[in-house]
Design a protein around this motif. Structure first.
Motif, PDB file in Angstrom:
ATOM      1  N   ASN A 138     -38.052 -17.600  11.826  1.00 30.77           N
ATOM      2  CA  ASN A 138     -36.614 -17.414  11.597  1.00 30.77           C
ATOM      3  C   ASN A 138     -36.028 -16.309  12.473  1.00 30.77           C
ATOM      4  OD1 ASN A 138     -36.402 -19.465   9.733  1.00 30.77           O
ATOM      5  ND2 ASN A 138     -36.539 -18.126   7.947  1.00 30.77           N
ATOM      6  N   THR A 139     -36.859 -15.340  12.874  1.00 31.78           N
ATOM      7  CA  THR A 139     -36.342 -14.226  13.688  1.00 31.78           C
ATOM      8  C   THR A 139     -35.983 -14.666  15.106  1.00 31.78           C
ATOM      9  OG1 THR A 139     -38.523 -13.504  14.504  1.00 31.78           O
ATOM     10  CG2 THR A 139     -37.765 -12.595  12.390  1.00 31.78           C
ATOM     11  N   PHE A 140     -36.310 -15.897  15.466  1.00 28.08           N
ATOM     12  CA  PHE A 140     -35.998 -16.390  16.804  1.00 28.08           C
ATOM     13  C   PHE A 140     -34.752 -17.265  16.824  1.00 28.08           C
ATOM     14  CE2 PHE A 140     -40.372 -15.111  17.165  1.00 28.08           C
ATOM     15  CZ  PHE A 140     -40.447 -14.570  18.440  1.00 28.08           C
ATOM     16  N   LYS A 141     -34.114 -17.458  15.684  1.00 31.09           N
ATOM     17  CA  LYS A 141     -32.888 -18.249  15.659  1.00 31.09           C
ATOM     18  C   LYS A 141     -31.800 -17.529  16.446  1.00 31.09           C
ATOM     19  CE  LYS A 141     -33.619 -20.795  11.356  1.00 31.09           C
ATOM     20  NZ  LYS A 141     -33.137 -21.037   9.974  1.00 31.09           N
ATOM     21  N   ASN A 142     -31.078 -18.278  17.254  1.00 33.59           N
ATOM     22  CA  ASN A 142     -29.984 -17.749  18.081  1.00 33.59           C
ATOM     23  C   ASN A 142     -30.450 -16.697  19.077  1.00 33.59           C
ATOM     24  OD1 ASN A 142     -28.086 -19.336  16.586  1.00 33.59           O
ATOM     25  ND2 ASN A 142     -28.165 -17.791  14.966  1.00 33.59           N
ATOM     26  N   LYS A 143     -31.702 -16.789  19.485  1.00 28.26           N
ATOM     27  CA  LYS A 143     -32.254 -15.874  20.492  1.00 28.26           C
ATOM     28  C   LYS A 143     -32.519 -16.636  21.784  1.00 28.26           C
ATOM     29  CE  LYS A 143     -32.633 -12.394  17.556  1.00 28.26           C
ATOM     30  NZ  LYS A 143     -31.803 -11.168  17.662  1.00 28.26           N
ATOM     31  N   ARG A 144     -32.771 -15.870  22.850  1.00 28.93           N
ATOM     32  CA  ARG A 144     -33.133 -16.455  24.136  1.00 28.93           C
ATOM     33  C   ARG A 144     -34.541 -16.025  24.511  1.00 28.93           C
ATOM     34  NH1 ARG A 144     -27.600 -13.956  26.331  1.00 28.93           N
ATOM     35  NH2 ARG A 144     -28.588 -12.307  25.114  1.00 28.93           N
ATOM     36  N   LEU A 145     -35.194 -16.848  25.329  1.00 28.12           N
ATOM     37  CA  LEU A 145     -36.504 -16.513  25.876  1.00 28.12           C
ATOM     38  C   LEU A 145     -36.405 -16.444  27.393  1.00 28.12           C
ATOM     39  CD1 LEU A 145     -39.172 -18.632  23.925  1.00 28.12           C
ATOM     40  CD2 LEU A 145     -38.597 -16.214  23.624  1.00 28.12           C
ATOM     41  N   TYR A 146     -37.051 -15.437  27.965  1.00 28.63           N
ATOM     42  CA  TYR A 146     -37.086 -15.254  29.405  1.00 28.63           C
ATOM     43  C   TYR A 146     -38.537 -15.406  29.865  1.00 28.63           C
ATOM     44  CZ  TYR A 146     -32.764 -12.905  28.029  1.00 28.63           C
ATOM     45  OH  TYR A 146     -31.552 -12.612  27.467  1.00 28.63           O
ATOM     46  N   ILE A 147     -38.744 -16.213  30.899  1.00 28.13           N
ATOM     47  CA  ILE A 147     -40.108 -16.370  31.421  1.00 28.13           C
ATOM     48  C   ILE A 147     -40.451 -15.139  32.251  1.00 28.13           C
ATOM     49  CG2 ILE A 147     -41.683 -17.783  32.790  1.00 28.13           C
ATOM     50  CD1 ILE A 147     -39.839 -20.172  32.298  1.00 28.13           C
ATOM     51  N   ALA A 148     -41.448 -14.379  31.788  1.00 29.73           N
ATOM     52  CA  ALA A 148     -41.915 -13.216  32.539  1.00 29.73           C
ATOM     53  C   ALA A 148     -42.987 -13.624  33.540  1.00 29.73           C
ATOM     54  CB  ALA A 148     -42.458 -12.147  31.584  1.00 29.73           C
ATOM     55  N   ASP A 149     -43.910 -14.477  33.098  1.00 29.63           N
ATOM     56  CA  ASP A 149     -45.015 -14.900  33.950  1.00 29.63           C
ATOM     57  C   ASP A 149     -45.429 -16.314  33.543  1.00 29.63           C
ATOM     58  OD1 ASP A 149     -47.024 -14.533  35.934  1.00 29.63           O
ATOM     59  OD2 ASP A 149     -48.489 -14.172  34.365  1.00 29.63           O
ATOM     60  N   GLY A 150     -45.663 -17.166  34.534  1.00 25.04           N
ATOM     61  CA  GLY A 150     -46.080 -18.533  34.239  1.00 25.04           C
ATOM     62  C   GLY A 150     -45.035 -19.573  34.580  1.00 25.04           C
ATOM     63  N   HIS A 151     -44.194 -19.283  35.581  1.00 23.55           N
ATOM     64  CA  HIS A 151     -43.135 -20.226  35.951  1.00 23.55           C
ATOM     65  C   HIS A 151     -43.686 -21.592  36.356  1.00 23.55           C
ATOM     66  CE1 HIS A 151     -40.805 -16.500  36.124  1.00 23.55           C
ATOM     67  NE2 HIS A 151     -39.709 -17.242  36.085  1.00 23.55           N
ATOM     68  N   HIS A 152     -44.771 -21.601  37.109  1.00 28.43           N
ATOM     69  CA  HIS A 152     -45.340 -22.881  37.544  1.00 28.43           C
ATOM     70  C   HIS A 152     -45.907 -23.661  36.361  1.00 28.43           C
ATOM     71  CE1 HIS A 152     -45.036 -20.903  41.476  1.00 28.43           C
ATOM     72  NE2 HIS A 152     -44.965 -22.122  41.954  1.00 28.43           N
ATOM     73  N   ARG A 153     -46.569 -22.962  35.445  1.00 27.37           N
ATOM     74  CA  ARG A 153     -47.124 -23.639  34.272  1.00 27.37           C
ATOM     75  C   ARG A 153     -46.007 -24.191  33.382  1.00 27.37           C
ATOM     76  NH1 ARG A 153     -50.677 -18.929  32.071  1.00 27.37           N
ATOM     77  NH2 ARG A 153     -49.449 -17.767  33.589  1.00 27.37           N
ATOM     78  N   TYR A 154     -44.887 -23.451  33.290  1.00 24.23           N
ATOM     79  CA  TYR A 154     -43.766 -23.963  32.493  1.00 24.23           C
ATOM     80  C   TYR A 154     -43.189 -25.221  33.143  1.00 24.23           C
ATOM     81  CZ  TYR A 154     -39.712 -24.276  29.525  1.00 24.23           C
ATOM     82  OH  TYR A 154     -38.788 -24.744  28.614  1.00 24.23           O
ATOM     83  N   ALA A 155     -42.991 -25.190  34.458  1.00 26.37           N
ATOM     84  CA  ALA A 155     -42.437 -26.353  35.159  1.00 26.37           C
ATOM     85  C   ALA A 155     -43.338 -27.568  34.993  1.00 26.37           C
ATOM     86  CB  ALA A 155     -42.252 -26.027  36.638  1.00 26.37           C
ATOM     87  N   VAL A 156     -44.659 -27.361  35.067  1.00 26.53           N
ATOM     88  CA  VAL A 156     -45.612 -28.455  34.893  1.00 26.53           C
ATOM     89  C   VAL A 156     -45.526 -29.013  33.473  1.00 26.53           C
ATOM     90  CG1 VAL A 156     -48.082 -28.982  34.692  1.00 26.53           C
ATOM     91  CG2 VAL A 156     -47.223 -27.770  36.694  1.00 26.53           C
ATOM     92  N   ALA A 157     -45.520 -28.123  32.481  1.00 24.98           N
ATOM     93  CA  ALA A 157     -45.468 -28.568  31.082  1.00 24.98           C
ATOM     94  C   ALA A 157     -44.175 -29.325  30.794  1.00 24.98           C
ATOM     95  CB  ALA A 157     -45.600 -27.371  30.147  1.00 24.98           C
ATOM     96  N   TYR A 158     -43.058 -28.839  31.343  1.00 23.97           N
ATOM     97  CA  TYR A 158     -41.774 -29.507  31.102  1.00 23.97           C
ATOM     98  C   TYR A 158     -41.743 -30.887  31.742  1.00 23.97           C
ATOM     99  CZ  TYR A 158     -36.774 -30.435  31.000  1.00 23.97           C
ATOM    100  OH  TYR A 158     -35.553 -31.025  30.785  1.00 23.97           O
TER     101      TYR A 158
END
Length: 394
Positions: free
Chosen positions: A193-213
């Motif tokens: 619940n503490t993450f409702k209306n929050k944002r996430l910023y990718i600090a490390d792992g941009h390539h892994r995020y792009a692959v997963a998406y």
């Protein structure tokens, strides 16, 4: 809205995993890989970065090894949980303890939703991770995210850490790793619940995020719609960002480029390093110079459509005012200031010593959906692989 989800984490079936975990794949050298693999036949490097042979399919080998480790109960599966992960380390003689959670995070379009990158990704660099993900149907190492700060979340994690013992610990070189498991449904609900209306910023792992998406868009399984992530709070004072220094041949226009700067003292450099525009330190002809921009508007002329923060961070100033005529592929990058200075002296090159980027500048650049020059950030320490992994049920 950011969606977190407890998951059946897979972990080593022992409490001390010092000889079993490894850094994420992209910072493991060939010699380091050999050292890790020789430390234990069950070291996670054999899955995170499987051995590359001309005769074997390394991705199939990683799949066989993962299945073997599950069958022999070297790795075991937890009930649905979210984990607290803490790393104790030193930097410049000061002690730090960075903590956060490891959870599943629902994948979102990074160009328009509530997950914000700050780096471009390269197709060639994504290929290896896609092949591994396709073979294992698993996330082997958590991506590193930073979340908008939340006081209730910080209190909750602090209470759990102080009241309970970790389920696993490890010591790797100068880092102590600790892992706690949260499986109580009420606590899990309160935490997510503490993450409702929050944002996430990718600090490390941009390539892994792009692959997963990309993989999630083609997959029919619900499991593929989530990615494994470590999330730290943006208000955590233990978030350490290292700069990445540059060494290269002396640009032909260096005299003209230096005309854009005023010389400052070392003490002024230290005092101003988190201000924008950021100062620079260079090593040239065995002499050290500390520099600050003469004209505070010069970067606006070069990058008129970019944000104030992106224009004035040290990597941007370096790329556009000092090394604009040097191909990035011809630049040597290092996190060690002493290595950069020595290499410049020994090879009669130039070293540019960058101050670290202020966290708030990074977050603003991310919110603007802008991209920094390559090798702009290095969050220390890295989030290790093998603490806990996520495997699709299908």
């Amino acid at each position: 809205m950011i969606t977190l989800k407890p998951f059946n984490g897979i972990r080593y079936n022992r409490s001390d995993i010092s000889e079993l975990i490894c850094p994420p794949y992209d910072i493991i050298s060939e010699s380091e890989r050999e050292r890790l693999a020789s430390s234990s036949p069950d070291n996670f490097v054999n899955i995170e970065l499987p051995y590359d042979s001309n005769f074997d399919d390394k991705y199939k080998n990683a799949k066989k090894l993962l299945n073997h480790m599950l069958k022999k109960k070297i790795l075991v599966t937890d009930e649905p949980s979210i984990y607290i992960y803490a790393q104790e380390f030193k930097n410049n003689g000061k002690k730090y303890e960075r903590s956060g959670i490891i959870s599943l995070i629902k994948l979102e379009n990074p160009e328009r939703d509530n997950i914000f990158p700050h780096e471009k990704t390269l197709v060639a660099a994504r290929k290896d991770r896609l092949l591994l993900l396709s073979a294992l149907k698993a996330n082997t190492s958590p991506l590193f995210f930073i979340a908008d700060s939340d006081k209730n979340r910080k209190k909750m994690l602090k209470k759990i850490i102080s009241a309970t013992k970790p389920v696993q610990t490890a010591k790797t070189k100068n880092i102590v790793h600790k892992l706690w498991k949260i499986s109580d449904k009420n606590k899990l609900q309160s935490l997510t619940n503490t993450f409702k209306n929050k944002r996430l910023y990718i600090a490390d792992g941009h390539h892994r995020y792009a692959v997963a998406y990309d993989y999630s868009l083609k997959s029919e399984t619900e499991d593929a719609k989530y990615v494994l992530g470590f999330i730290s709070d943006s208000g955590d004072k233990n978030l350490v960002i290292f700069p990445t220094h540059r060494v290269c041949e002396i640009p032909p226009d260096i005299s003209e480029s230096l005309g854009n700067f005023s010389k400052i003292t070392k003490s002024d450099f230290i005092k101003l390093k988190f201000n924008l525009p950021q100062p620079l330190q260079i090593r040239l002809n065995k002499k050290t110079l500390f520099l600050n921009l003469k004209n505070k508007n010069i970067m606006h002329k070069i990058l008129p459509t970019q944000s104030f923060e992106l224009r004035n961070i040290s990597p941007s100033i370096t790329s556009h005012l000092l090394l604009s005529k040097i191909e990035p592929s011809n630049i040597y990058y290092t996190h060690s200031e002493s290595e950069a200075l020595k290499k410049a002296d020994d090879e009669k090159n130039i070293a540019v010593i960058l101050p670290p980027i202020p966290l708030e500048a990074l977050l603003k650049i991310s919110r603007n959906r802008e991209h920094m020059p390559q090798k702009s950030t290095y969050f220390y320490p890295k989030v290790f692989a093998g603490m806990v992994l996520y495997k699709f049920s299908k």
